[in-house]
Write a protein that holds these residues in place. Structure first.
Motif, PDB file in Angstrom:
ATOM      1  N   CYS A  16      29.015   1.361  59.883  1.00 37.59           N
ATOM      2  CA  CYS A  16      30.288   1.536  59.187  1.00 37.59           C
ATOM      3  C   CYS A  16      31.301   0.543  59.760  1.00 37.59           C
ATOM      4  O   CYS A  16      31.518   0.505  60.974  1.00 37.59           O
ATOM      5  CB  CYS A  16      30.776   2.969  59.365  1.00 37.59           C
ATOM      6  SG  CYS A  16      32.247   3.376  58.420  1.00 37.59           S
ATOM      7  N   TYR A  20      36.999   1.053  58.432  1.00 38.61           N
ATOM      8  CA  TYR A  20      36.813   2.197  57.542  1.00 38.61           C
ATOM      9  C   TYR A  20      36.953   3.509  58.306  1.00 38.61           C
ATOM     10  O   TYR A  20      36.489   3.651  59.427  1.00 38.61           O
ATOM     11  CB  TYR A  20      35.429   2.172  56.903  1.00 38.61           C
ATOM     12  CG  TYR A  20      35.174   1.071  55.907  1.00 38.61           C
ATOM     13  CD1 TYR A  20      36.199   0.400  55.260  1.00 38.61           C
ATOM     14  CD2 TYR A  20      33.870   0.708  55.593  1.00 38.61           C
ATOM     15  CE1 TYR A  20      35.941  -0.600  54.336  1.00 38.61           C
ATOM     16  CE2 TYR A  20      33.606  -0.292  54.665  1.00 38.61           C
ATOM     17  CZ  TYR A  20      34.639  -0.938  54.039  1.00 38.61           C
ATOM     18  OH  TYR A  20      34.366  -1.914  53.120  1.00 38.61           O
ATOM     19  N   LYS A  21      37.590   4.459  57.660  1.00 32.84           N
ATOM     20  CA  LYS A  21      37.681   5.838  58.138  1.00 32.84           C
ATOM     21  C   LYS A  21      37.251   6.718  56.968  1.00 32.84           C
ATOM     22  O   LYS A  21      38.078   7.163  56.180  1.00 32.84           O
ATOM     23  CB  LYS A  21      39.121   6.188  58.547  1.00 32.84           C
ATOM     24  CG  LYS A  21      39.700   5.293  59.598  1.00 32.84           C
ATOM     25  CD  LYS A  21      39.203   5.690  60.962  1.00 32.84           C
ATOM     26  CE  LYS A  21      39.917   4.868  62.017  1.00 32.84           C
ATOM     27  NZ  LYS A  21      39.068   4.400  63.046  1.00 32.84           N
ATOM     28  N   TRP A  23      36.628   8.910  53.977  1.00 35.27           N
ATOM     29  CA  TRP A  23      37.533   9.955  53.506  1.00 35.27           C
ATOM     30  C   TRP A  23      36.819  10.952  52.603  1.00 35.27           C
ATOM     31  O   TRP A  23      37.129  12.129  52.593  1.00 35.27           O
ATOM     32  CB  TRP A  23      38.692   9.286  52.772  1.00 35.27           C
ATOM     33  CG  TRP A  23      39.665  10.238  52.173  1.00 35.27           C
ATOM     34  CD1 TRP A  23      39.784  10.558  50.850  1.00 35.27           C
ATOM     35  CD2 TRP A  23      40.644  11.014  52.859  1.00 35.27           C
ATOM     36  NE1 TRP A  23      40.781  11.486  50.673  1.00 35.27           N
ATOM     37  CE2 TRP A  23      41.326  11.772  51.906  1.00 35.27           C
ATOM     38  CE3 TRP A  23      41.008  11.127  54.192  1.00 35.27           C
ATOM     39  CZ2 TRP A  23      42.351  12.640  52.238  1.00 35.27           C
ATOM     40  CZ3 TRP A  23      42.025  11.991  54.527  1.00 35.27           C
ATOM     41  CH2 TRP A  23      42.685  12.742  53.542  1.00 35.27           C
ATOM     42  N   GLN A  39      33.996   6.912  49.852  1.00 35.75           N
ATOM     43  CA  GLN A  39      35.344   6.346  49.777  1.00 35.75           C
ATOM     44  C   GLN A  39      35.732   6.049  51.217  1.00 35.75           C
ATOM     45  O   GLN A  39      35.777   6.948  52.062  1.00 35.75           O
ATOM     46  CB  GLN A  39      36.315   7.343  49.155  1.00 35.75           C
ATOM     47  CG  GLN A  39      37.733   6.839  49.106  1.00 35.75           C
ATOM     48  CD  GLN A  39      38.666   7.853  48.478  1.00 35.75           C
ATOM     49  OE1 GLN A  39      38.292   8.578  47.562  1.00 35.75           O
ATOM     50  NE2 GLN A  39      39.876   7.906  48.964  1.00 35.75           N
ATOM     51  N   THR A  40      36.010   4.797  51.528  1.00 37.28           N
ATOM     52  CA  THR A  40      36.095   4.355  52.917  1.00 37.28           C
ATOM     53  C   THR A  40      37.365   4.731  53.666  1.00 37.28           C
ATOM     54  O   THR A  40      37.367   4.765  54.892  1.00 37.28           O
ATOM     55  CB  THR A  40      35.926   2.835  53.003  1.00 37.28           C
ATOM     56  OG1 THR A  40      36.951   2.219  52.200  1.00 37.28           O
ATOM     57  CG2 THR A  40      34.558   2.406  52.520  1.00 37.28           C
ATOM     58  N   THR A  41      38.434   4.995  52.967  1.00 36.73           N
ATOM     59  CA  THR A  41      39.690   5.414  53.595  1.00 36.73           C
ATOM     60  C   THR A  41      40.441   6.298  52.605  1.00 36.73           C
ATOM     61  O   THR A  41      40.078   6.372  51.431  1.00 36.73           O
ATOM     62  CB  THR A  41      40.600   4.212  53.962  1.00 36.73           C
ATOM     63  OG1 THR A  41      40.842   3.458  52.777  1.00 36.73           O
ATOM     64  CG2 THR A  41      39.980   3.328  55.021  1.00 36.73           C
ATOM     65  N   GLN A  42      41.522   6.896  53.066  1.00 33.67           N
ATOM     66  CA  GLN A  42      42.306   7.735  52.165  1.00 33.67           C
ATOM     67  C   GLN A  42      43.047   6.882  51.139  1.00 33.67           C
ATOM     68  O   GLN A  42      43.138   7.237  49.971  1.00 33.67           O
ATOM     69  CB  GLN A  42      43.300   8.577  52.962  1.00 33.67           C
ATOM     70  CG  GLN A  42      44.105   9.521  52.094  1.00 33.67           C
ATOM     71  CD  GLN A  42      45.054  10.391  52.894  1.00 33.67           C
ATOM     72  OE1 GLN A  42      45.203  10.232  54.099  1.00 33.67           O
ATOM     73  NE2 GLN A  42      45.698  11.320  52.224  1.00 33.67           N
ATOM     74  N   CYS A  43      43.575   5.747  51.566  1.00 34.92           N
ATOM     75  CA  CYS A  43      44.323   4.851  50.685  1.00 34.92           C
ATOM     76  C   CYS A  43      43.711   3.454  50.759  1.00 34.92           C
ATOM     77  O   CYS A  43      43.123   3.087  51.769  1.00 34.92           O
ATOM     78  CB  CYS A  43      45.781   4.770  51.117  1.00 34.92           C
ATOM     79  SG  CYS A  43      46.625   6.361  51.088  1.00 34.92           S
ATOM     80  N   ASN A  44      43.885   2.687  49.703  1.00 34.40           N
ATOM     81  CA  ASN A  44      43.367   1.312  49.655  1.00 34.40           C
ATOM     82  C   ASN A  44      41.890   1.238  50.020  1.00 34.40           C
ATOM     83  O   ASN A  44      41.462   0.411  50.814  1.00 34.40           O
ATOM     84  CB  ASN A  44      44.192   0.398  50.567  1.00 34.40           C
ATOM     85  CG  ASN A  44      45.648   0.416  50.197  1.00 34.40           C
ATOM     86  OD1 ASN A  44      46.006   0.355  49.022  1.00 34.40           O
ATOM     87  ND2 ASN A  44      46.505   0.548  51.193  1.00 34.40           N
ATOM     88  N   ALA A  45      41.119   2.113  49.435  1.00 36.65           N
ATOM     89  CA  ALA A  45      39.715   2.270  49.794  1.00 36.65           C
ATOM     90  C   ALA A  45      38.803   1.265  49.097  1.00 36.65           C
ATOM     91  O   ALA A  45      39.112   0.757  48.026  1.00 36.65           O
ATOM     92  CB  ALA A  45      39.265   3.680  49.436  1.00 36.65           C
TER      93      ALA A  45
END
Length: 120
Positions: A16, A20-21, A23, A39-45
């Motif tokens: 990973c 990326y965090k 989500w 989905q790699t993040t909460q925003c701007n994924a």
């Protein structure tokens, strides 16, 4: 009942990207392997794909399935996917750059073998 489900552990995702965090993920089975659309993040994924051979530990493919830039949209959110008759179907919501209030559902499809060739 509220005690039907309990936290056991965090599912590891190898390979990973450090930026990326994860989500959100949604899983599907194909040819005795478990896949996760992430989905790699909460925003701007970005939307990525990972695979698990043991149905417990996931390895993310090197390249994303889609990014905001690749589809010229923003606000990618909660993807889901499946493979039917060897065709990969990806559903996701996204917003137009000019009207963020317009959240639309998109679907795309491609032979799964081609998808895997593109992201490895």
């Amino acid at each position: 009942p509220s005690d039907s489900f309990k936290y056991i552990r965090t599912v590891p995702i190898e390979n990973c990207n450090k930026l990326y965090k994860p989500w959100h993920l949604d899983c599907f089975e194909y040819e005795n392997r478990l896949y996760a659309v992430i989905q790699t993040t909460q925003c701007n994924a970005d939307i990525c794909l990972a695979v698990s051979d043991d149905w417990d530990n996931f390895v993310m493919y090197s390249n994303p399935l889609i990014t905001s830039e690749s589809i010229d949209k923003v606000g990618l959110y909660k993807p889901t996917a499946f493979v039917y008759k060897d065709i990969f179907y990806l559903y996701y919501t996204a917003q137009n750059h000019n009207d963020r209030s317009l959240n639309m559902l998109y679907v795309t499809h491609m032979p799964f073998k081609e998808v895997l060739d593109k992201i490895t």
